[in-house]
Design a protein around this motif. Sequence first.
Motif, short mmCIF file in Angstrom:
data_model
loop_
_atom_site.label_atom_id
_atom_site.label_comp_id
_atom_site.label_asym_id
_atom_site.label_seq_id
_atom_site.Cartn_x
_atom_site.Cartn_y
_atom_site.Cartn_z
N ILE A 108 0.86 -1.14 0.16
CA ILE A 108 0.07 0.02 -0.10
C ILE A 108 0.77 1.32 0.02
N ILE A 109 1.76 1.16 0.83
CA ILE A 109 2.74 2.31 0.74
C ILE A 109 3.40 2.79 -0.29
N THR A 110 3.83 1.79 -1.07
CA THR A 110 4.56 1.87 -2.42
C THR A 110 3.76 2.29 -3.55
N THR A 111 2.50 1.76 -3.34
CA THR A 111 1.35 2.18 -4.44
C THR A 111 1.06 3.72 -3.91
N LEU A 112 1.01 4.11 -2.98
CA LEU A 112 0.63 5.49 -2.56
C LEU A 112 1.78 6.42 -3.12
N PHE A 113 3.04 6.18 -2.62
CA PHE A 113 4.05 7.04 -2.81
C PHE A 113 4.97 6.67 -3.95
N CYS A 114 4.88 5.63 -4.54
CA CYS A 114 6.08 5.31 -5.55
C CYS A 114 5.32 5.25 -6.88
N SER A 122 1.46 -5.54 -6.64
CA SER A 122 1.79 -5.95 -5.33
C SER A 122 0.45 -6.28 -4.20
N ILE A 123 -0.27 -5.17 -4.38
CA ILE A 123 -1.57 -5.51 -3.51
C ILE A 123 -2.45 -6.54 -3.85
N VAL A 124 -2.63 -6.94 -5.14
CA VAL A 124 -3.25 -8.05 -5.52
C VAL A 124 -2.51 -9.16 -5.00
N LYS A 125 -1.38 -9.36 -5.24
CA LYS A 125 -0.65 -10.63 -5.00
C LYS A 125 -0.52 -10.93 -3.34
N GLN A 143 4.51 -18.62 -2.37
CA GLN A 143 4.88 -18.09 -3.65
C GLN A 143 4.17 -16.71 -3.85
N ALA A 144 2.77 -16.37 -3.45
CA ALA A 144 2.31 -15.27 -3.48
C ALA A 144 2.91 -14.29 -2.75
N SER A 145 3.29 -14.72 -1.52
CA SER A 145 3.97 -13.90 -0.64
C SER A 145 5.26 -13.24 -1.33
N GLU A 146 6.06 -14.03 -1.81
CA GLU A 146 7.37 -13.98 -2.60
C GLU A 146 7.13 -12.75 -3.72
N GLU A 147 5.95 -13.00 -4.41
CA GLU A 147 5.63 -12.52 -5.66
C GLU A 147 4.97 -10.94 -5.26
N ALA A 148 4.38 -10.88 -4.01
CA ALA A 148 4.25 -9.59 -3.35
C ALA A 148 5.24 -8.66 -2.97
N LYS A 149 6.46 -9.52 -2.39
CA LYS A 149 7.51 -8.78 -1.92
C LYS A 149 8.39 -8.11 -2.98
N THR A 150 8.31 -9.00 -4.08
CA THR A 150 8.86 -8.71 -5.36
C THR A 150 8.41 -7.57 -6.05
N TRP A 151 7.00 -7.28 -6.09
CA TRP A 151 6.39 -6.35 -6.93
C TRP A 151 6.42 -5.00 -5.81
N TRP A 152 6.23 -5.04 -4.54
CA TRP A 152 6.41 -3.82 -3.81
C TRP A 152 7.86 -3.16 -4.01
N ARG A 154 9.78 -3.56 -6.67
CA ARG A 154 9.99 -3.01 -8.03
C ARG A 154 9.39 -1.79 -7.99
N SER A 155 8.12 -1.49 -7.22
CA SER A 155 7.52 -0.37 -7.23
C SER A 155 8.24 0.73 -6.52
N LEU A 156 8.91 0.45 -5.46
CA LEU A 156 9.75 1.26 -4.50
C LEU A 156 11.03 1.66 -5.59
N ILE A 157 11.85 0.86 -6.14
CA ILE A 157 12.76 1.20 -7.30
C ILE A 157 12.20 2.18 -8.18
N ALA A 158 11.16 1.71 -8.87
CA ALA A 158 10.49 2.69 -9.84
C ALA A 158 10.28 4.09 -9.43
N GLY A 159 9.69 4.25 -7.99
CA GLY A 159 9.18 5.40 -7.48
C GLY A 159 10.60 6.17 -7.13
#
Length: 187
Positions: A108-114, A122-125, A143-152, A154-159
């Motif tokens: 949620i944090i990386t979705t709002l700020f990044c 990441s939220i869906v996963k 597996q879903a936990s690892e994918e969620a971590k990977t996507w947040w 990625r969102s942080l790096i892109a932000g």
Amino acid sequence: MSYGNQGDGGYGAQPPGGGYGQQPPSGGGGYGQQPPSGGGGYGQQPPSGGGYGQQPPSGGGYGGGYGQQPPSGGGYGQQPPSGGGYGGGYGQPPAGGTPPDNHLVWAIITTLFCCLPLGIVSIVKSTQVNSKWQMGDYQGAVQASEEAKTWWKRSLIAGIIWWVLVIVGYILLFVILAASVPSTSSY
């Protein structure tokens, strides 16, 4: 009124034993009737051994029937014996009994700020983690936990990249505007 010679078998005569719309006598096996029991018609299974819907006797092929798993180890539908993943099997809970971290807060944090699109993934996963855990899909939850971590991440790096570009852009804009303003100096 007569249409031909009906008694001699002419054009208008009825066939012996009944008309065209009648069924043959019982036991004859006509088109609309089932044969007497034990005869093995189209809709019935043979009395014993080998119909299309039956499994072949054991011993042939890979442990017996077509849908059966091989005897001990190996088949396509079986999970590997303990050790693979987070608890060892689809239906076996891990020793701790608690679901893995779903990383929802970071998502949620990386979705709002990044980065909005990557954060949504990441939220869906992360929401899939608990639902898969409750259904008994322990490896899927991990597996879903690892994918969620990977996507947040990625969102942080892109932000971070986005905000660095924005800051550099403002600095360049400030430098260009400062250079274009004529300086007023008095001698």
